[in-house]
Design an enzyme around this catalytic site. Structure first.
Site, PDB file in Angstrom:
ATOM      1  N   SER A 184       0.793  -1.224   0.000  1.00  0.00           N
ATOM      2  CA  SER A 184       0.000   0.000   0.000  1.00  0.00           C
ATOM      3  C   SER A 184       0.826   1.274   0.000  1.00  0.00           C
ATOM      4  CB  SER A 184      -0.960  -0.008   1.184  1.00  0.00           C
ATOM      5  OG  SER A 184      -0.279  -0.298   2.383  1.00  0.00           O
ATOM      6  N   HIS A 212      -5.428  -4.093  -2.050  1.00  0.00           N
ATOM      7  CA  HIS A 212      -5.209  -3.050  -3.069  1.00  0.00           C
ATOM      8  C   HIS A 212      -5.114  -3.648  -4.474  1.00  0.00           C
ATOM      9  CE1 HIS A 212      -4.673   0.669  -0.780  1.00  0.00           C
ATOM     10  NE2 HIS A 212      -4.040  -0.031   0.144  1.00  0.00           N
ATOM     11  N   LYS A 243     -12.483  -0.963  -0.502  1.00  0.00           N
ATOM     12  CA  LYS A 243     -11.687  -0.233  -1.498  1.00  0.00           C
ATOM     13  C   LYS A 243     -12.412  -0.297  -2.848  1.00  0.00           C
ATOM     14  CE  LYS A 243      -7.445  -0.256   1.107  1.00  0.00           C
ATOM     15  NZ  LYS A 243      -6.861  -1.234   2.029  1.00  0.00           N
TER      16      LYS A 243
HETATM   17  C1  LIG Z   1      -6.822  -1.421   3.523  1.00  0.00           C
HETATM   18  C2  LIG Z   1      -6.167  -2.687   3.850  1.00  0.00           C
HETATM   19  C3  LIG Z   1      -6.637  -3.493   4.875  1.00  0.00           C
HETATM   20  C4  LIG Z   1      -7.762  -3.074   5.784  1.00  0.00           C
HETATM   21  O1  LIG Z   1      -8.995  -3.210   5.159  1.00  0.00           O
HETATM   22  P1  LIG Z   1     -10.317  -2.875   5.987  1.00  0.00           P
HETATM   23  O2  LIG Z   1     -11.371  -3.679   5.326  1.00  0.00           O
HETATM   24  O3  LIG Z   1     -10.518  -1.394   5.890  1.00  0.00           O
HETATM   25  O4  LIG Z   1     -10.068  -3.310   7.408  1.00  0.00           O
HETATM   26  C5  LIG Z   1      -6.024  -4.713   5.084  1.00  0.00           C
HETATM   27  N1  LIG Z   1      -4.975  -5.111   4.339  1.00  0.00           N
HETATM   28  C6  LIG Z   1      -4.476  -4.335   3.359  1.00  0.00           C
HETATM   29  C7  LIG Z   1      -3.316  -4.820   2.555  1.00  0.00           C
HETATM   30  C8  LIG Z   1      -5.044  -3.103   3.096  1.00  0.00           C
HETATM   31  O5  LIG Z   1      -4.536  -2.335   2.131  1.00  0.00           O
END
Ligand SMILES: *Cc1c(COP(=O)(O)O)cnc(C)c1O
Length: 396
Positions: A184, A212, A243
């Site tokens: 990320s 992502h 996302k």
């Molecule tokens: C954004 C993200 C998360 C967290 O996701 P949520 O559903 O908001 O808890 C977990 N792992 C990665 C790699 C992320 O980028």
């Protein structure tokens, strides 16, 4: 007692304020889109730091699916899954998620954070080993920390180090390689074909968090495995519904039927925490349908990312290389990154500066994230504004 605690915490906050690293929340007064309105600012602001990769957060069909589910099922289950908390729409979205992930089955959680921290301790004990990339997401790190297994961290995407760390845990009952698909903060991707080869060599299983990558990587947006043409070769995939897949919240684990059956029995959030709300199960389910039916959204996202990257380079910026929809520009220290993001906001661009402790001190950055519904005019405006602010602040 409380006064003493407040005094102690205020001291810590004052230290952050002095270092210029305090984060501020901006208050958005309407839906997440390529442009938003903000309580602190008049007029629309262009958003370049949201995870709304496919532009589905306020898609009319996604909204309507959520509204209908609210009507049909009410607010939620008022229960955990196994007591009386499984709606048919949970089964629907889990079928869609398994298909998307190229696995036999899937199980939803209220977030990917919960999925990761509910998965890793559930499938490991003292006899097992976790070998994890050093730049993994905090939720994978916390999931590993909560597990009783032996833990080893390998240098970021360094296959020689992974090989050595796997050698060091020879004889463990279960061995897991744990990695993000798309990292990320760097926007780079895990070298899955090499990881798969090492997993085979050492008898390890792979846990891939593709939060992502889902909706972004591969021609159909099925994720990092599709990007490399290794679909069906990853043991366990976790991901978020917060996302590309609608942007609300929610997460999942996808894997074999056996893995999912086991998690249903022992994963602690499944046993002690409520099911995904009906609205989200339905709206994220609709977002997956749109992804499946409109691969052109993914193609456009890829095109926009290439254009942003090329445009930034042409103007003298040095974005980190990569193929994901994350385009980071390293600017130096945390305070400077925050200052640059404030200067961009004054010009109408909303992009948050990331600094310590999210990234190492000295490598603070602005992380640009592409969105499939950005127009060419918006991209032009973004690049011109970056150039103006970059010159003002001496970055280019
Ligand atoms: C954004 C993200 C998360 C967290 O996701 P949520 O559903 O908001 O808890 C977990 N792992 C990665 C790699 C992320 O980028």
């Amino acid at each position: 007692m409380t006064a003493a605690l407040d005094e102690s915490l205020s001291g810590d906050l004052a230290t952050m304020a002095k270092a210029g690293t305090l984060k501020t929340f901006r208050h958005i007064t309407g839906p997440m889109d390529t442009e938003v309105t903000m309580a602190e600012k008049s007029g629309p602001v262009l958003v370049l730091s949201s995870n709304n990769y496919l532009g589905l957060a306020d898609h009319p069909d996604v909204i309507e699916a959520g509204r209908k589910a609210l009507k049909d099922y009410g607010a939620g289950t008022a229960s955990v899954r196994f007591i009386c908390g499984t709606f048919s729409i949970h089964e629907d979205i889990e079928t869609s998620l398994a298909r998307l992930s190229h696995t036999e089955a899937a199980l939803t959680y209220v977030s990917c954070w919960t999925a990761n921290t509910g998965l890793i301790p559930a499938i490991t004990n003292e006899s097992d080993a976790l070998v994890s990339d050093e730049l993994n997401h905090a939720s994978l790190i916390d999931g590993c920390r909560a597990a009783k297994a032996k833990r080893h961290v390998y240098k970021h995407a360094d296959m020689a180090d992974l090989d050595a760390k796997l050698d060091a845990v020879k004889g463990a009952r279960r061995i897991f390689i744990v990695t993000d698909g798309v990292f990320s903060m760097e926007g780079d991707i895990a070298p899955l074909p090499d990881i798969i080869a090492l997993a085979k060599k050492h008898g390890a299983s792979i846990i891939l968090d593709d939060s992502h990558g889902t909706g972004v990587m591969g021609t159909h947006g099925r994720g990092t495995a599709e990007h490399f043409g290794v679909e069906g070769q990853i043991d366990i995939i976790t991901g978020t519904l917060g996302k590309a897949l609608g942007g609300a919240a929610g997460g999942y684990v996808a894997g074999s039927k056996t893995v999912i059956d086991y998690l249903m029995q022992v994963s602690r959030p499944q046993l002690f925490s409520n099911a995904l709300p009906a609205t989200i199960a339905a709206s994220a389910g609709k977002a997956i349908d749109i992804l499946n039916n409109e691969p052109q959204r993914v193609a456009r996202l890829h095109e926009i990312t290439r254009n942003l990257r090329a445009g930034l380079k042409a103007r003298g910026f040095k974005p980190l290389e990569g193929e994901s929809a994350i385009v980071p520009i390293i600017v130096g220290d945390t305070a400077f990154a925050i200052k640059m993001s404030q200067a961009l906001l004054a010009e109408g661009i909303f992009i948050t500066g990331f600094g310590y402790p999210v990234v190492p001190e000295g490598a603070a950055r602005l992380r640009i994230q592409a969105c499939a519904t950005l127009t060419d005019a918006q991209i032009d405006f973004a690049l011109k504004t970056f150039e103006k602010v970059g010159k003002q602040l001496g970055v280019i």
